[in-house]
Scaffold this motif. Structure first.
Motif, PDB file in Angstrom:
ATOM      1  N   UNK A  79     -44.443  31.209  58.318  1.00 32.63           N
ATOM      2  CA  UNK A  79     -43.758  31.773  57.111  1.00 32.63           C
ATOM      3  C   UNK A  79     -43.774  33.324  57.103  1.00 32.63           C
ATOM      4  N   UNK A  80     -42.523  33.656  56.948  1.00 28.61           N
ATOM      5  CA  UNK A  80     -42.283  35.279  57.164  1.00 28.61           C
ATOM      6  C   UNK A  80     -42.651  35.789  55.799  1.00 28.61           C
ATOM      7  N   UNK A  81     -43.155  37.058  55.803  1.00 35.64           N
ATOM      8  CA  UNK A  81     -43.477  38.005  54.494  1.00 35.64           C
ATOM      9  C   UNK A  81     -43.016  39.429  54.880  1.00 35.64           C
ATOM     10  N   UNK A  82     -42.818  40.305  53.801  1.00 37.51           N
ATOM     11  CA  UNK A  82     -42.836  41.667  54.336  1.00 37.51           C
ATOM     12  C   UNK A  82     -44.186  42.300  54.491  1.00 37.51           C
ATOM     13  N   UNK A  83     -44.175  43.140  55.211  1.00 39.50           N
ATOM     14  CA  UNK A  83     -45.260  43.826  55.621  1.00 39.50           C
ATOM     15  C   UNK A  83     -45.086  45.394  55.797  1.00 39.50           C
ATOM     16  N   UNK A  84     -44.818  46.146  56.633  1.00 38.64           N
ATOM     17  CA  UNK A  84     -44.630  47.603  56.749  1.00 38.64           C
ATOM     18  C   UNK A  84     -43.586  47.916  55.288  1.00 38.64           C
ATOM     19  N   UNK A  85     -42.438  46.658  55.176  1.00 39.22           N
ATOM     20  CA  UNK A  85     -41.517  46.845  54.285  1.00 39.22           C
ATOM     21  C   UNK A  85     -42.057  46.332  52.959  1.00 39.22           C
ATOM     22  N   UNK A  86     -41.698  47.101  51.763  1.00 39.51           N
ATOM     23  CA  UNK A  86     -42.058  46.477  50.465  1.00 39.51           C
ATOM     24  C   UNK A  86     -40.965  45.504  50.154  1.00 39.51           C
ATOM     25  N   UNK A  87     -39.714  45.805  50.468  1.00 34.90           N
ATOM     26  CA  UNK A  87     -38.693  44.893  50.138  1.00 34.90           C
ATOM     27  C   UNK A  87     -37.605  44.968  51.191  1.00 34.90           C
ATOM     28  N   UNK A  88     -36.657  44.122  50.881  1.00 37.12           N
ATOM     29  CA  UNK A  88     -35.515  44.274  51.944  1.00 37.12           C
ATOM     30  C   UNK A  88     -34.183  43.584  51.102  1.00 37.12           C
ATOM     31  N   UNK A  89     -32.972  44.186  51.635  1.00 36.86           N
ATOM     32  CA  UNK A  89     -31.705  43.367  51.247  1.00 36.86           C
ATOM     33  C   UNK A  89     -30.771  42.915  52.387  1.00 36.86           C
ATOM     34  N   UNK A  90     -30.094  41.726  52.245  1.00 36.30           N
ATOM     35  CA  UNK A  90     -29.268  41.442  53.233  1.00 36.30           C
ATOM     36  C   UNK A  90     -28.103  41.186  52.864  1.00 36.30           C
ATOM     37  N   UNK A  91     -26.942  41.910  53.290  1.00 37.94           N
ATOM     38  CA  UNK A  91     -25.494  41.842  52.778  1.00 37.94           C
ATOM     39  C   UNK A  91     -25.067  40.247  52.799  1.00 37.94           C
ATOM     40  N   UNK A  92     -24.046  40.067  51.937  1.00 34.41           N
ATOM     41  CA  UNK A  92     -23.351  38.852  51.718  1.00 34.41           C
ATOM     42  C   UNK A  92     -22.911  38.303  53.185  1.00 34.41           C
ATOM     43  N   UNK A  93     -22.396  38.966  54.112  1.00 36.26           N
ATOM     44  CA  UNK A  93     -22.022  38.646  55.415  1.00 36.26           C
ATOM     45  C   UNK A  93     -22.966  38.409  56.360  1.00 36.26           C
ATOM     46  N   UNK A  94     -24.370  38.878  55.983  1.00 39.79           N
ATOM     47  CA  UNK A  94     -25.307  38.584  56.787  1.00 39.79           C
ATOM     48  C   UNK A  94     -25.526  39.579  58.113  1.00 39.79           C
ATOM     49  N   UNK A  95     -24.725  40.814  57.954  1.00 39.67           N
ATOM     50  CA  UNK A  95     -24.609  41.634  59.123  1.00 39.67           C
ATOM     51  C   UNK A  95     -25.321  42.888  58.626  1.00 39.67           C
ATOM     52  N   UNK A  96     -25.796  43.178  57.629  1.00 40.91           N
ATOM     53  CA  UNK A  96     -26.573  44.446  57.217  1.00 40.91           C
ATOM     54  C   UNK A  96     -27.742  44.007  56.299  1.00 40.91           C
ATOM     55  N   UNK A  97     -28.776  44.549  56.928  1.00 39.20           N
ATOM     56  CA  UNK A  97     -30.174  44.534  56.678  1.00 39.20           C
ATOM     57  C   UNK A  97     -30.868  46.103  56.246  1.00 39.20           C
ATOM     58  N   UNK A  98     -31.374  45.991  55.064  1.00 35.13           N
ATOM     59  CA  UNK A  98     -31.750  47.381  54.673  1.00 35.13           C
ATOM     60  C   UNK A  98     -33.127  46.924  54.121  1.00 35.13           C
ATOM     61  N   UNK A  99     -34.140  47.885  54.593  1.00 36.39           N
ATOM     62  CA  UNK A  99     -35.660  47.865  54.353  1.00 36.39           C
ATOM     63  C   UNK A  99     -36.047  48.910  53.586  1.00 36.39           C
ATOM     64  N   UNK A 100     -36.955  48.684  52.719  1.00 36.84           N
ATOM     65  CA  UNK A 100     -37.615  49.864  51.810  1.00 36.84           C
ATOM     66  C   UNK A 100     -39.047  49.879  52.523  1.00 36.84           C
ATOM     67  N   UNK A 101     -39.597  50.939  52.872  1.00 35.56           N
ATOM     68  CA  UNK A 101     -40.865  51.174  53.546  1.00 35.56           C
ATOM     69  C   UNK A 101     -41.997  51.335  52.426  1.00 35.56           C
ATOM     70  N   UNK A 102     -42.932  50.809  52.444  1.00 36.50           N
ATOM     71  CA  UNK A 102     -44.219  51.181  51.816  1.00 36.50           C
ATOM     72  C   UNK A 102     -44.594  52.860  52.040  1.00 36.50           C
ATOM     73  N   UNK A 103     -44.715  53.357  50.972  1.00 33.26           N
ATOM     74  CA  UNK A 103     -45.041  54.852  51.359  1.00 33.26           C
ATOM     75  C   UNK A 103     -46.540  55.009  51.418  1.00 33.26           C
TER      76      UNK A 103
END
Length: 544
Positions: A79-103
């Motif tokens: 079961x996947x979960x965020x780790x270094x990333x505190x959150x992320x978004x995936x575009x509607x076409x499934x081709x762009x992943x954007x990750x926000x890192x923990x500070x």
């Protein structure tokens, strides 16, 4: 964002539930304790602790515990979960992943980890100059193919938005992309430490994970200590662990029985297995679980006469798999194909090559080899692998194939496999393929794809079929869960057709994993045979 994450996590969890079906552990009611140091044993030394290069079952767990990744797995599950990333978004076409890192996450050299480090680390894993086996996993990122071809030094599909935001642009949707970002190859490393190590980062690793390497005496031991600055504050549970090298498995078990060893890393030799299983003295000390694993012989498709598919088909037909299973006390099922039975996409109707030595001789004669040929079979030197290699040698002798066996330490077998013309045949043995994640693509990309048929790669058959490459990429682009059934059917046909037409492997058996642990060790069985880590050093603990 949450919808996308939950959908993929739920899919992974569903696969974990249906494929792994772990038994309820007797330790479920325990409260994990903190503190204590443990001892783990292995016969062979560790080749490297570099996450871009290490890819065997011994070093995988250690590397995983020393480094961090954008996403990770809940211990004992897929079961996947965020780790270094505190959150992320995936575009509607499934081709762009954007990750926000923990500070505030720090490497063990004291520097803060940034998005630039993420970009550098993945590009380093893909760069052919690294000679790592993980490049094929990242094929869907824009610019990955150019880098693997040696035409680019960076990947334009990885964009540093700011110090704590990283974006990945894909050529096509990839149903396994989050799983790829949870692999050790996606571990984040500091560029300055890699450069300072001057080609020896695998012996001088710097990460941001749960443990720090404090000492490595080659051929004797490795000592790991808790990282006091680890950003997941409740982990790890143990203070540290020592890996002792050069321990014969039977000696390790005797020491475990005396309380001198906590985990016998090489498992239980067949000669000892039945005795331990029946003895009340070993109650609670044996972890015995099914796994998504295939043990196989690689057939180097670039070496004569194995470059002829008829010869590869003939040696497939020569092997008595039932006899080999008996060598390991029945702790496996004979394999018919590349995928193991627990893996989604496994074709239960495909029977593979029959044991037919007369038919094998006929195929050799058609290939102009009626008198057979001579070849070399590499294998690990840890019991029972040499005995299995001898059984294969005897079976092949029956069809006129003379086999020289080279039984070596695991790192030497790996090196031979990753050198194009060196190893005609390799019995994978204790290094049989165990799934990185529960998706059939994991049994293609790193071990059968063209991108893995490179120096240092794990495609030891050096097999490359451009038609299959296109079909595999199309399968990965199918969206989940909408095309889940079609996707698995596509993968199923890819694997059975590869075996039927090209036979780059001899699938021998699907083995259960058996580990011996001391009675003082706590935690559920799943974290000792973890589906993604092998041993989860971050989650195991000592009963105080």
């Amino acid at each position: 964002m949450k919808k996308t994450f939950l959908r993929q996590a739920a899919f992974a969890a569903m696969l974990a539930t249906t494929a792994l079906a772990p038994a309820v552990s007797a330790h479920a009611a325990e409260t994990p304790a903190k503190g204590g140091n443990i001892v783990v044993t292995y016969k062979d030394d560790i080749a490297t602790l570099d996450p871009a290069i290490g890819y065997d079952w011994q070093n995988w767990s250690m590397i995983n515990a020393m480094f961090s990744r954008l996403v990770d797995y809940t211990p004992g599950t897929t079961e996947l979960k965020p780790s270094l990333a505190e959150s992320y978004e995936v575009s509607s076409d499934g081709k762009t992943y954007t990750f926000k890192l923990h500070k505030g996450v720090k490497f063990t050299n004291g520097r803060e980890l940034t998005a630039a480090d993420v970009k550098y680390s993945i590009e380093r894993a893909v760069n052919p100059k690294t000679q790592g086996p993980g490049a094929g996993f990242f094929h869907s990122i824009v610019g990955a193919d150019a880098m693997t071809a040696g035409k680019a030094e960076t990947m334009e599909g990885i964009v540093v938005v700011d110090d704590h935001t990283i974006q990945f642009n894909l050529v096509q949707p990839d149903a396994t992309f989050l799983n790829v970002l949870a692999l050790n190859f996606s571990s984040v490393v500091p560029k300055e430490a890699v450069e300072a190590a001057d080609g020896d980062f695998g012996k001088k690793p710097v990460g941001s994970g749960a443990f720090i390497l404090k000492d490595w005496t080659v051929g004797q031991s490795l000592t790991f200590e808790r990282n006091p600055d680890y950003f997941i504050k409740e982990r790890p549970l143990i203070d540290g662990y020592k890996v002792e090298i050069g321990q014969e498995p039977l000696v390790a078990l005797l020491r475990l029985q005396k309380g001198e060893v906590d985990i016998a890393g090489d498992g239980i030799p067949p000669a000892k297995f039945l005795e331990m299983k029946k003895s009340p003295e070993f109650a609670g000390m044996i972890v015995d679980r099914q796994q998504m694993q295939t043990g196989y012989v690689t057939l180097n498709t670039q070496v004569k006469p194995l470059d002829d598919a008829r010869v590869r088909q003939a040696v497939n037909m020569a092997i008595n798999k039932d006899r080999i299973v008996r060598i390991i006390n029945g702790r496996a099922e004979p394999a018919s194909q590349v995928l193991p039975p627990l893996m989604p996409g496994y074709d239960k109707d495909y029977k593979g090559y029959p044991f037919d030595q007369a038919g094998a001789k006929k195929l050799l004669a058609e290939a102009g080899l009626k008198d057979g040929f001579s070849t070399t079979l590499y294998t690990s030197n840890t019991d029972p692998q040499p005995r299995i290699a001898q059984a294969i040698q005897q079976d092949l002798a029956a069809i006129g194939v003379k086999v020289e066996i080279k039984a070596l330490a695991n790192p030497n077998v790996i090196a031979a496999g990753g050198t194009k013309g060196e190893a005609p045949m390799i019995w994978s043995g204790g290094m049989g393929w165990i799934a990185d994640f529960p998706d059939p693509s994991d049994f293609y990309g790193p071990i059968l794809a063209c991108a893995s048929a490179v120096p240092g790669g794990w495609n030891w058959s050096w097999y490359c079929n451009q038609e299959m490459e296109k079909r595999a990429q199309a399968a990965d682009a199918m969206p989940l869960p909408a095309k889940e059934k079609e996707r698995l059917e596509t993968w199923s046909k890819i694997f059975t057709e590869i075996q039927e037409k090209d036979a780059p492997w001899i699938p021998v058996f699907n083995e259960r994993r058996v580990v011996a642990k001391s009675k003082r060790m706590g935690g559920p069985d799943e974290i000792y045979i973890d589906p993604t880590r092998v041993i989860d050093y971050e989650a195991i603990y000592v009963n105080q």
